[in-house]
Design a protein around this motif. Sequence first.
Motif, PDB file in Angstrom:
ATOM      1  N   GLY A   1     -26.468 -63.474 -50.002  1.00  0.00           N
ATOM      2  CA  GLY A   1     -27.654 -63.557 -49.158  1.00  0.00           C
ATOM      3  C   GLY A   1     -27.369 -63.997 -47.745  1.00  0.00           C
ATOM      4  N   GLY A   2     -26.150 -63.736 -47.260  1.00  0.00           N
ATOM      5  CA  GLY A   2     -25.798 -64.096 -45.897  1.00  0.00           C
ATOM      6  C   GLY A   2     -25.449 -65.547 -45.709  1.00  0.00           C
ATOM      7  N   ARG A   3     -25.235 -66.261 -46.784  1.00  0.00           N
ATOM      8  CA  ARG A   3     -24.839 -67.663 -46.664  1.00  0.00           C
ATOM      9  C   ARG A   3     -23.440 -67.786 -46.075  1.00  0.00           C
ATOM     10  NH1 ARG A   3     -26.865 -70.275 -52.460  1.00  0.00           N
ATOM     11  NH2 ARG A   3     -29.127 -69.893 -52.142  1.00  0.00           N
ATOM     12  N   ILE A   4     -23.208 -68.921 -45.423  1.00  0.00           N
ATOM     13  CA  ILE A   4     -21.906 -69.180 -44.808  1.00  0.00           C
ATOM     14  C   ILE A   4     -20.992 -69.865 -45.817  1.00  0.00           C
ATOM     15  CG2 ILE A   4     -20.673 -70.309 -42.929  1.00  0.00           C
ATOM     16  CD1 ILE A   4     -22.474 -68.028 -42.048  1.00  0.00           C
TER      17      ILE A   4
ATOM     18  N   SER B   1     -19.983 -65.262 -43.018  1.00  0.00           N
ATOM     19  CA  SER B   1     -21.173 -64.867 -43.761  1.00  0.00           C
ATOM     20  C   SER B   1     -20.784 -64.037 -44.975  1.00  0.00           C
ATOM     21  CB  SER B   1     -22.108 -64.061 -42.851  1.00  0.00           C
ATOM     22  OG  SER B   1     -23.220 -63.572 -43.570  1.00  0.00           O
TER      23      SER B   1
ATOM     24  N   PRO C   1     -22.296 -61.442 -47.507  1.00  0.00           N
ATOM     25  CA  PRO C   1     -23.463 -60.586 -47.772  1.00  0.00           C
ATOM     26  C   PRO C   1     -23.949 -60.666 -49.214  1.00  0.00           C
ATOM     27  CG  PRO C   1     -21.826 -59.413 -46.483  1.00  0.00           C
ATOM     28  CD  PRO C   1     -21.193 -60.683 -46.930  1.00  0.00           C
TER      29      PRO C   1
END
Length: 232
Positions: free
Chosen positions: A97-100, A92, A94
């Motif tokens: 936006g918390g995308r992988i 993830s 941060p």
Amino acid sequence: MTEPTTSSIATTEAEAGGDEAAKKSKVVPRFAAFAFAGIIVLTLIWTKVTPWVSYPIAFLSHVALEEVAPMWVREIHKQPGLIEVQTSVGVSVPSAGGRIADVVVDADPGRYAFGLPIFLALILAAYAANRAPGRIQKAVAGYLILLPIQSFSLVMYLLMQVLVAAKLDIRTLRVDPWQVESIVFGYQVGVLVLPTLAPVLVWLLLDRKFFGDVIVNGWKQSMKARTPARKK
């Protein structure tokens, strides 16, 4: 003609042995001086050519990574002075936006090849100090022996970067705990110990006769010369 007596022969042999011991005792400081100077000079030269000299390390590391970590490795790109590994380990981000995002790690292969100038300096110092034979053959053999050792160090560094990026999360890494522990241990040995220790050990292996006959004996003679003679 008068035949030499036993005492005169013994005296001559003792003098010859003393001269040989004195020569050996002088080899040690010469070897140390040549080795120190050689490491400085060869390291300076090595910094200019390391992107090309260390490329075989990147090649071996490429093969090793695909064998030992196929579950992580997606693509590997190599060029002189750089190896980049694109993995299938998603973490993830941060800031996004918390995308992988898949983890990408890279390294300079030359970072773990600095043992080569150290080894070559020891090889050349043995010749400069005592005309030890077989320098070219031993230099080539040492280079070939160091290649897999240095590749091991590079592989451990890259794998450790993957662990750090995944924060040692076993579920993210998709491995067993013992595999993580093995990589951590391999990193400690391969990155913190081998780069400096390996060239010395390889030199001792290839030049053990010179080390035993000249360096060790010369050091013993030097210590005896410094020790005051005991009174009977």
